[in-house]
Design a protein around this motif. Structure first.
Motif, PDB file in Angstrom:
ATOM      1  N   LEU A  13       4.051  32.595 -25.408  1.00  0.00           N
ATOM      2  CA  LEU A  13       4.540  32.976 -24.092  1.00  0.00           C
ATOM      3  C   LEU A  13       6.012  33.338 -24.282  1.00  0.00           C
ATOM      4  O   LEU A  13       6.783  32.545 -24.830  1.00  0.00           O
ATOM      5  CB  LEU A  13       4.383  31.809 -23.123  1.00  0.00           C
ATOM      6  CG  LEU A  13       4.806  32.025 -21.683  1.00  0.00           C
ATOM      7  CD1 LEU A  13       3.981  33.132 -21.025  1.00  0.00           C
ATOM      8  CD2 LEU A  13       4.662  30.724 -20.906  1.00  0.00           C
ATOM      9  N   GLU A  69       2.727  28.080 -25.132  1.00  0.00           N
ATOM     10  CA  GLU A  69       2.034  27.724 -23.886  1.00  0.00           C
ATOM     11  C   GLU A  69       0.998  28.808 -23.608  1.00  0.00           C
ATOM     12  O   GLU A  69       1.243  29.991 -23.882  1.00  0.00           O
ATOM     13  CB  GLU A  69       3.016  27.661 -22.715  1.00  0.00           C
ATOM     14  CG  GLU A  69       4.067  26.584 -22.834  1.00  0.00           C
ATOM     15  CD  GLU A  69       3.565  25.190 -22.487  1.00  0.00           C
ATOM     16  OE1 GLU A  69       2.333  25.000 -22.343  1.00  0.00           O
ATOM     17  OE2 GLU A  69       4.397  24.286 -22.367  1.00  0.00           O
ATOM     18  N   PRO A  70      -0.153  28.453 -23.018  1.00  0.00           N
ATOM     19  CA  PRO A  70      -1.189  29.448 -22.778  1.00  0.00           C
ATOM     20  C   PRO A  70      -0.870  30.419 -21.645  1.00  0.00           C
ATOM     21  O   PRO A  70      -1.359  31.547 -21.636  1.00  0.00           O
ATOM     22  CB  PRO A  70      -2.426  28.611 -22.453  1.00  0.00           C
ATOM     23  CG  PRO A  70      -1.880  27.311 -21.938  1.00  0.00           C
ATOM     24  CD  PRO A  70      -0.579  27.104 -22.680  1.00  0.00           C
ATOM     25  N   ASP A  71      -0.040  29.979 -20.682  1.00  0.00           N
ATOM     26  CA  ASP A  71       0.269  30.844 -19.539  1.00  0.00           C
ATOM     27  C   ASP A  71       1.486  30.288 -18.799  1.00  0.00           C
ATOM     28  O   ASP A  71       1.944  29.178 -19.070  1.00  0.00           O
ATOM     29  CB  ASP A  71      -0.935  30.970 -18.601  1.00  0.00           C
ATOM     30  CG  ASP A  71      -1.489  29.613 -18.182  1.00  0.00           C
ATOM     31  OD1 ASP A  71      -0.706  28.766 -17.715  1.00  0.00           O
ATOM     32  OD2 ASP A  71      -2.709  29.410 -18.334  1.00  0.00           O
ATOM     33  N   THR A  74       0.971  26.878 -16.774  1.00  0.00           N
ATOM     34  CA  THR A  74       1.020  25.686 -17.624  1.00  0.00           C
ATOM     35  C   THR A  74       2.463  25.370 -18.008  1.00  0.00           C
ATOM     36  O   THR A  74       2.902  24.217 -17.965  1.00  0.00           O
ATOM     37  CB  THR A  74       0.168  25.885 -18.887  1.00  0.00           C
ATOM     38  OG1 THR A  74      -1.168  26.195 -18.491  1.00  0.00           O
ATOM     39  CG2 THR A  74       0.174  24.653 -19.765  1.00  0.00           C
ATOM     40  N   VAL A 105       4.776  40.561 -22.616  1.00  0.00           N
ATOM     41  CA  VAL A 105       3.473  40.491 -23.268  1.00  0.00           C
ATOM     42  C   VAL A 105       3.605  41.183 -24.620  1.00  0.00           C
ATOM     43  O   VAL A 105       3.820  42.397 -24.673  1.00  0.00           O
ATOM     44  CB  VAL A 105       2.385  41.183 -22.418  1.00  0.00           C
ATOM     45  CG1 VAL A 105       1.050  41.163 -23.149  1.00  0.00           C
ATOM     46  CG2 VAL A 105       2.278  40.523 -21.053  1.00  0.00           C
TER      47      VAL A 105
END
Length: 118
Positions: A13, A69-71, A74, A105
């Protein structure tokens, strides 16, 4: 180039945060940001943070943060810490206006090629 094939992990991230610091508060803000990054660096999902200053505007800074972190949701759920609350409380006195955060991204990565091949 390292393309991201369909279904592959999106990678870390990444945040890009622009901050305009009050000219008379730059030294104080630099001390505060060094303190928060030092504390962040001890978190288990912290990967790296790079601080930049604009070459043409000495009051404009950017932070480039990478987290495992996944997103964003979170990440934000884990951010209610005493050191972050203290830093956040100081920002209105140090900054000219609100921070300008962006989530980046990753699409591709080109490492240096020092092989001498054209």
């Amino acid at each position: 180039m390292s393309p991201d094939p369909a279904g592959a992990s999106p990678g870390p991230l990444v945040f890009y945060v622009r901050l305009r610091v009050k000219p008379e508060r730059i030294d104080e803000w630099l001390q505060a940001v060094r303190g928060i990054v030092d504390a962040m660096s001890k978190e288990d999902t912290f990967l790296s943070c790079t601080l930049h200053r604009d070459a043409n505007d000495p009051t404009l800074f950017t932070l480039y943060e990478r987290w495992a972190e996944p997103d964003v949701a979170t990440f934000l759920a884990r951010q209610d810490t005493p050191y972050r609350r203290d830093y956040e409380a100081r920002l209105p006195d140090l900054l000219q206006g609100p921070r300008e955060p962006q989530v980046l991204v990753p699409l591709a990565h080109w490492p240096a090629d020092h092989s001498g091949k054209a």
